[in-house]
Write an enzyme that holds these catalytic residues in place. Structure first.
Site, short mmCIF file in Angstrom:
data_model
loop_
_atom_site.label_atom_id
_atom_site.label_comp_id
_atom_site.label_asym_id
_atom_site.label_seq_id
_atom_site.Cartn_x
_atom_site.Cartn_y
_atom_site.Cartn_z
N TYR A 98 -26.01 102.70 41.07
CA TYR A 98 -24.85 102.63 40.17
C TYR A 98 -25.29 102.86 38.72
CZ TYR A 98 -20.71 100.77 37.82
OH TYR A 98 -19.60 100.61 37.03
N SER A 139 -20.84 102.49 32.01
CA SER A 139 -20.93 101.07 32.35
C SER A 139 -22.01 100.41 31.51
CB SER A 139 -21.31 100.93 33.83
OG SER A 139 -21.65 99.59 34.14
#
Length: 134
Positions: free
Chosen positions: A18, A5
């Site tokens: 995350y 990401s």
């Protein structure tokens, strides 16, 4: 192939777990590429960037998505098909010498460094023009 990401480079408030998990994915990618490379198995990560998914649409207001789209070189967020095409390219025989890399989205402006230059070159010409060894 692993999926990371842009949250590893541009973390957002509340996204520490995350971002940390995706940073771990990138490190796993680098280590696995070294462990599996001698068996001619390549391992790379793709960081899709802003992609038109339920996660993006439920996590960001439309004006924020439009603002992110405006900042990209392509003037839009990615689609799942865009990401699938990049993954297919990296899994194909033309990318056989690419391993241990985390590819940022080639559409996002402001990236720098060797990986960004590789991604931009791949976006223009495909993996045929690059042979990168770990």
């Amino acid at each position: 192939m692993t999926v990371s990401s842009t949250g590893t480079a541009w973390p957002s408030p509340g996204g520490s777990i995350y971002a940390a998990s995706k940073a771990a994915v990138e490190q796993l990618t680098r280590v696995a590429s070294r462990e599996l490379g001698r068996r001619e198995i390549t391992v790379n990560a793709v960081s899709p960037g802003p992609t038109d998914t339920d996660m993006l649409r439920t996590g960001a207001p439309p004006e924020a998505i439009a603002g992110v789209a405006h900042m990209t070189a392509l003037g839009r967020v990615g689609t799942p098909a865009d990401i699938a095409a990049v993954i297919a390219l990296l899994l194909g025989p033309d990318a056989a010498w690419l391993t241990g890399l985390a590819f940022p989205p080639p559409c996002v402006l402001g990236r720098s460094g060797a990986v960004a230059r590789i991604s931009e070159r791949m976006a223009r010409n495909g993996a045929r023009s690059w042979r990168v060894m770990p």
